[in-house]
Motif scaffolding. Sequence first.
Motif, PDB file in Angstrom:
ATOM      1  N   ARG A 105       0.838  -1.109  -0.066  1.00 54.70           N
ATOM      2  CA  ARG A 105       0.027  -0.263   0.033  1.00 54.70           C
ATOM      3  C   ARG A 105       0.821   1.246   0.054  1.00 54.70           C
ATOM      4  NH1 ARG A 105      -4.316  -1.841   4.687  1.00 54.70           N
ATOM      5  NH2 ARG A 105      -5.786  -2.911   3.375  1.00 54.70           N
ATOM      6  N   GLU A 106       1.787   1.282   0.976  1.00 51.91           N
ATOM      7  CA  GLU A 106       2.630   2.380   0.729  1.00 51.91           C
ATOM      8  C   GLU A 106       3.445   2.567  -0.278  1.00 51.91           C
ATOM      9  OE1 GLU A 106       6.381   4.251   3.512  1.00 51.91           O
ATOM     10  OE2 GLU A 106       5.886   2.448   4.005  1.00 51.91           O
ATOM     11  N   ALA A 109       1.214   3.991  -2.951  1.00 53.42           N
ATOM     12  CA  ALA A 109       0.647   5.392  -2.704  1.00 53.42           C
ATOM     13  C   ALA A 109       1.721   6.492  -2.995  1.00 53.42           C
ATOM     14  CB  ALA A 109       0.094   5.672  -1.302  1.00 53.42           C
ATOM     15  N   ARG A 110       3.067   6.082  -2.714  1.00 56.70           N
ATOM     16  CA  ARG A 110       4.104   6.989  -2.692  1.00 56.70           C
ATOM     17  C   ARG A 110       4.279   6.986  -4.426  1.00 56.70           C
ATOM     18  NH1 ARG A 110       8.832   4.268   0.033  1.00 56.70           N
ATOM     19  NH2 ARG A 110      10.006   6.083  -1.171  1.00 56.70           N
ATOM     20  N   VAL A 144      -6.039   5.444  -7.656  1.00 53.97           N
ATOM     21  CA  VAL A 144      -5.430   4.883  -6.514  1.00 53.97           C
ATOM     22  C   VAL A 144      -6.322   5.285  -5.221  1.00 53.97           C
ATOM     23  CG1 VAL A 144      -3.286   4.628  -7.521  1.00 53.97           C
ATOM     24  CG2 VAL A 144      -3.847   6.897  -6.304  1.00 53.97           C
ATOM     25  N   VAL A 147      -6.505   2.746  -2.561  1.00 51.49           N
ATOM     26  CA  VAL A 147      -5.216   2.056  -1.874  1.00 51.49           C
ATOM     27  C   VAL A 147      -5.345   1.670  -0.317  1.00 51.49           C
ATOM     28  CG1 VAL A 147      -2.745   2.480  -1.154  1.00 51.49           C
ATOM     29  CG2 VAL A 147      -3.653   3.022  -3.559  1.00 51.49           C
ATOM     30  N   ALA A 148      -5.717   2.796   0.340  1.00 50.55           N
ATOM     31  CA  ALA A 148      -5.927   2.401   1.735  1.00 50.55           C
ATOM     32  C   ALA A 148      -6.707   1.404   2.192  1.00 50.55           C
ATOM     33  CB  ALA A 148      -6.191   3.752   2.512  1.00 50.55           C
ATOM     34  N   GLU A 160      -2.521   0.187  -9.195  1.00 47.68           N
ATOM     35  CA  GLU A 160      -1.214   0.759  -9.730  1.00 47.68           C
ATOM     36  C   GLU A 160      -1.035   0.571 -11.271  1.00 47.68           C
ATOM     37  OE1 GLU A 160       2.894   0.581 -11.437  1.00 47.68           O
ATOM     38  OE2 GLU A 160       1.461  -1.245 -11.154  1.00 47.68           O
TER      39      GLU A 160
END
Length: 321
Positions: A105-106, A109-110, A144, A147-148, A160
């Motif tokens: 997830r991180e 997101a990044r 996205v 995503v969380a 993605e």
Amino acid sequence: MTTLYVDRKGVHLRVDGGTLVFQEGGARVACVPLGPLERVILRGDVTLQASVLGKLGESGVGVVVLSGRKAEPSLLMGRPHNDARRRLAQWQRAQDAGFRLTVARELVARKAAAQQRFLLEWAERDLMHRYELRTAAKRVAAAVEGVASAPTVGSLRGLEGAAAQAYFNGLQVLFAPSLHFSGRNRRPPRDPVNAVLSLGYTLLHAEAVLQTYASGLDPYVGFFHELDFGRESLACDLVEPHRVGVDRLVVRLFRERTLEPAHFSTVQGACLLGKAGRERFYRAWESAVEGLRQALQVSCAALVKAIVADVEPPEQPVAGS
């Protein structure tokens, strides 16, 4: 100098004391001290003895060999980090579905945030294409949104992929029509932009592999990318948020006309960057990559910290049992 690029036919390398010596036709043509080197990138018809590789390894110098038209990388390096407990902890974490999902997830997101920032930066600079770039940034954000709350790593890959498609659809407006760039393609790349993107991503991946070894991790055991034979899945994970750094360089090289269509040729459907173009690319890459190396180092350190946190060490056998 931290990186040495050797892309010249008929060159023979040998080590003389603490110096890497270049020979052509038996004559010494150049030399570079080993002390400042961190990596050597070889491409083309370069010859060297095994003792040279041994000396580079002893000196802690990584070697990246780019072979064939696709410039597939092979890596040789000095001794990796000597704390095997990190790799044991990494293998444990790779079996933990919750940990994998958190890391994935991180990463997604990044990466999406970096893509949005890049598109919006150009929207402020390229007024002619402001609408297209802002629209693409909104589509990346929309792709996205979940995503969380994504329930699986597989669902994150879908998000993605949708974000990447929206991103490259927007990015294409930054390149001249003569470059025939209409989105990402590879294996082989079919246009100049994709040829340079592929080369940049290949070099970034090699940097990630070197960094994982230096950090005491196994580059083949990732969290977002599945295990696959021959694939350095953790390195694939690590580069995702930093691909925009390559994109930024590629856009600049073409818009400033450092690279032009004349630097490329097409062979059996594959677009290839010629030697003169590669020389220009390597010069620009070395000035841009230091920031990416530092970013990879920070990402790797954060991942190590997360991996080893609260992981129970394996039970030690009782002596004599």
